[in-house]
Write a protein that holds these residues in place. Sequence first.
Motif, PDB file in Angstrom:
ATOM      1  N   VAL A  18       0.834  -1.203   0.000  1.00 31.38           N
ATOM      2  CA  VAL A  18       0.000   0.000   0.000  1.00 31.38           C
ATOM      3  C   VAL A  18       0.866   1.249   0.000  1.00 31.38           C
ATOM      4  N   LEU A  19       1.925   1.258   0.800  1.00 28.86           N
ATOM      5  CA  LEU A  19       2.799   2.434   0.871  1.00 28.86           C
ATOM      6  C   LEU A  19       3.479   2.702  -0.468  1.00 28.86           C
ATOM      7  N   LEU A  20       3.863   1.660  -1.191  1.00 30.82           N
ATOM      8  CA  LEU A  20       4.436   1.836  -2.520  1.00 30.82           C
ATOM      9  C   LEU A  20       3.418   2.483  -3.459  1.00 30.82           C
ATOM     10  N   LEU A 156       3.690  -0.785 -15.159  1.00 32.62           N
ATOM     11  CA  LEU A 156       3.723  -1.025 -13.713  1.00 32.62           C
ATOM     12  C   LEU A 156       2.312  -0.915 -13.152  1.00 32.62           C
ATOM     13  N   THR A 157       1.933  -1.840 -12.259  1.00 30.07           N
ATOM     14  CA  THR A 157       0.611  -1.795 -11.639  1.00 30.07           C
ATOM     15  C   THR A 157       0.724  -2.085 -10.147  1.00 30.07           C
ATOM     16  N   PHE A 161       3.518  -3.968  -6.975  1.00 25.79           N
ATOM     17  CA  PHE A 161       3.829  -3.489  -5.636  1.00 25.79           C
ATOM     18  C   PHE A 161       3.483  -4.539  -4.585  1.00 25.79           C
ATOM     19  N   SER A 162       2.312  -5.152  -4.713  1.00 23.14           N
ATOM     20  CA  SER A 162       1.905  -6.154  -3.728  1.00 23.14           C
ATOM     21  C   SER A 162       2.828  -7.365  -3.751  1.00 23.14           C
ATOM     22  N   CYS A 163       3.113  -7.853  -4.947  1.00 23.69           N
ATOM     23  CA  CYS A 163       3.910  -9.076  -5.051  1.00 23.69           C
ATOM     24  C   CYS A 163       5.369  -8.852  -4.685  1.00 23.69           C
ATOM     25  N   VAL A 164       5.939  -7.712  -5.083  1.00 20.14           N
ATOM     26  CA  VAL A 164       7.361  -7.504  -4.769  1.00 20.14           C
ATOM     27  C   VAL A 164       7.565  -7.330  -3.274  1.00 20.14           C
ATOM     28  N   SER A 165       6.608  -6.741  -2.576  1.00 19.06           N
ATOM     29  CA  SER A 165       6.766  -6.564  -1.137  1.00 19.06           C
ATOM     30  C   SER A 165       6.782  -7.911  -0.424  1.00 19.06           C
ATOM     31  N   THR A 166       6.045  -8.882  -0.955  1.00 17.98           N
ATOM     32  CA  THR A 166       6.048 -10.224  -0.375  1.00 17.98           C
ATOM     33  C   THR A 166       7.323 -10.976  -0.723  1.00 17.98           C
TER      34      THR A 166
END
Length: 224
Positions: A18-20, A156-157, A161-166
Amino acid sequence: MSKPVLYYATLSPPSRGVLLTAKAIGLELDLKPINLLAGEHLTEEFLKMNPQHTIPTLVDGDVIITDSHAISAYIVDKYAKSDSLYPKDLGKRATVNSRLHLDSGHLFARLRFLYEPVLYKGSPDCPMDKIAYMQVCYDILEGFLKNSPYLCGSELTIADFSCVSTVTSVNEAAKIDPSKYPNLVAWIDRLSELPYYEEVNNQGALELKEIFKQKLAENKANRK
């Protein structure tokens, strides 16, 4: 107009997703840190707001959203100047949604299978079957990235962001072999070039991995 309030933790991959997103669209949030290891998400006050007791949780006026993927979609729809991160085109949006579900149903779920027994249950082990289970997801990501720079194509979508943070939160316990996953490694490198990536994601990912290593060592010592 008051800022949307985000209850979050830097060690939380969903929070960082979310922050990204917020950084990418230039949205300022009123950040309220929650200490998960101290159980601050289980207080009576927090449970009244979010009975699911999860973070991140967004409060935007009368709107309360308790899932990171829904939060990212919401803030793009409401606050972004364009829809590039979460396209309004139904076909493109469906692709983004499918990758978000990959994160929630597989990537982050498997991170939890690997990390939670160590962080919260005193487990002294990091089982190879759980590591291999996480690495199966790398095969999927590698396939999506075979012919495009991002998970949903050329743009970029919020799914990236969600997947890279994991992935970057677990890639030390579940190693990423560059020879086996060159597209995945290149994707992480590509996202790491974003001007806000280091502060928003990488520092928190390192924090979580360090806490995991420390807890694993403590748990092993306590079992002797």
